[in-house]
Design a protein around this motif. Structure first.
Motif, PDB file in Angstrom:
ATOM      1  N   GLU A   1     -10.340   2.099   3.402  1.00 59.22           N
ATOM      2  CA  GLU A   1      -9.231   2.078   4.348  1.00 59.22           C
ATOM      3  C   GLU A   1      -9.627   2.596   5.724  1.00 59.22           C
ATOM      4  O   GLU A   1      -9.024   2.243   6.719  1.00 59.22           O
TER       5      GLU A   1
ATOM      6  N   GLN B   1     -10.162  -5.591   1.816  1.00 55.02           N
ATOM      7  CA  GLN B   1      -9.566  -6.683   2.594  1.00 55.02           C
ATOM      8  C   GLN B   1      -8.088  -6.421   2.868  1.00 55.02           C
ATOM      9  O   GLN B   1      -7.615  -6.579   3.997  1.00 55.02           O
ATOM     10  N   ILE B   2      -7.358  -6.005   1.853  1.00 57.47           N
ATOM     11  CA  ILE B   2      -5.938  -5.709   2.027  1.00 57.47           C
ATOM     12  C   ILE B   2      -5.743  -4.555   3.010  1.00 57.47           C
ATOM     13  O   ILE B   2      -4.871  -4.599   3.872  1.00 57.47           O
TER      14      ILE B   2
ATOM     15  N   HIS C   1      -7.370  -3.734   5.509  1.00 56.35           N
ATOM     16  CA  HIS C   1      -7.601  -4.098   6.910  1.00 56.35           C
ATOM     17  C   HIS C   1      -6.747  -5.268   7.379  1.00 56.35           C
ATOM     18  O   HIS C   1      -6.567  -5.443   8.586  1.00 56.35           O
ATOM     19  N   SER C   2      -6.222  -6.063   6.455  1.00 56.18           N
ATOM     20  CA  SER C   2      -5.409  -7.210   6.883  1.00 56.18           C
ATOM     21  C   SER C   2      -3.911  -6.976   6.722  1.00 56.18           C
ATOM     22  O   SER C   2      -3.131  -7.339   7.599  1.00 56.18           O
ATOM     23  N   THR C   3      -3.507  -6.364   5.631  1.00 56.51           N
ATOM     24  CA  THR C   3      -2.084  -6.120   5.352  1.00 56.51           C
ATOM     25  C   THR C   3      -1.903  -4.751   4.702  1.00 56.51           C
ATOM     26  O   THR C   3      -1.481  -4.649   3.543  1.00 56.51           O
TER      27      THR C   3
ATOM     28  N   GLU D   1       0.228  -2.520   4.831  1.00 52.49           N
ATOM     29  CA  GLU D   1       1.570  -2.147   4.381  1.00 52.49           C
ATOM     30  C   GLU D   1       1.811  -2.493   2.915  1.00 52.49           C
ATOM     31  O   GLU D   1       2.766  -1.989   2.308  1.00 52.49           O
ATOM     32  N   LEU D   2       0.955  -3.301   2.320  1.00 55.18           N
ATOM     33  CA  LEU D   2       1.101  -3.659   0.911  1.00 55.18           C
ATOM     34  C   LEU D   2       0.575  -2.585  -0.035  1.00 55.18           C
ATOM     35  O   LEU D   2       0.879  -2.594  -1.225  1.00 55.18           O
TER      36      LEU D   2
END
Length: 194
Positions: free
Chosen positions: A102, A164-165, A167-169, A171-172
């Motif tokens: 993260e 990946q999550i 850095h891209s989304t 908030e999930l």
């Protein structure tokens, strides 16, 4: 005379150049490692660069080696030195790499340029080192060699997906400490379930 002119400027070290190169990689990929823009960012001259490195390739190599040390070797050393059983070491490893995923924008940037001639061997070495360490932990937990490898691949794939999550989304992902703890406990339970 301005205050800045009155203050002597600290000489830039090799580590200053490595750090600014990693920042550039995080922001713009390997192509962003260019001597003049990095010198400007550091507030110094190209001469400072050539004092520490013979060329751009040497800087890139040093930056990638530092990234590998910080994100792989140091973390695995910490896990190995922890006085936990294999399950505790696996939990510590998962906790550390999730936090790192993260916070570290360099990893995703390097994955985006995984075929670059300077990046590919570093990523291959880092991936093998990480997988070998996780395979060893699953083996110590009593899983047969082929199952330990399969679980390690699953764990590493989950780490890459989490990165990946993150850095891209982001908030999930679980946002508070308790949700995060429960999430990591579930990950560990799934990975180690019989």
């Amino acid at each position: 005379m301005s205050e800045r002119a009155a203050r002597p400027q600290r000489r830039k070290t090799r580590q200053d150049w490595v750090d600014v190169a990693l920042t550039a990689i995080a922001e713009g990929g390997v192509a962003a490692v260019a001597v003049e823009p990095l010198a400007a960012r550091l507030g110094t001259t190209k001469g400072s660069f050539y004092w520490h490195f013979p060329n751009r390739g040497a800087l890139l190599e040093a930056a990638l080696a530092h990234w590998a040390e910080r994100t792989t070797t140091a973390i695995l050393r910490e896990v190995k030195s922890a006085s936990y059983d294999p399950r505790g070491q696996l939990k510590l490893l998962i906790t550390r790499v999730v936090a790192m995923a993260e916070e570290d924008p360099v990893g995703p940037a390097l994955l985006a340029t995984a075929t670059h001639p300077a990046v590919a061997p570093v990523l291959q070495d880092v991936t093998r080192t990480r997988l070998d360490a996780v395979i060893a932990l699953f083996t110590e937990l009593g899983f047969p060699a082929d199952e330990a490898r399969a679980r390690a691949l699953l764990a590493y794939s989950a780490y890459l997906g989490h990165t990946q999550i993150a850095h891209s989304t982001p908030e999930l992902l679980p946002s508070n400490k308790e949700e995060r703890r429960l999430y990591l406990d579930q990950v560990l339970h799934i990975l180690t379930a019989p």
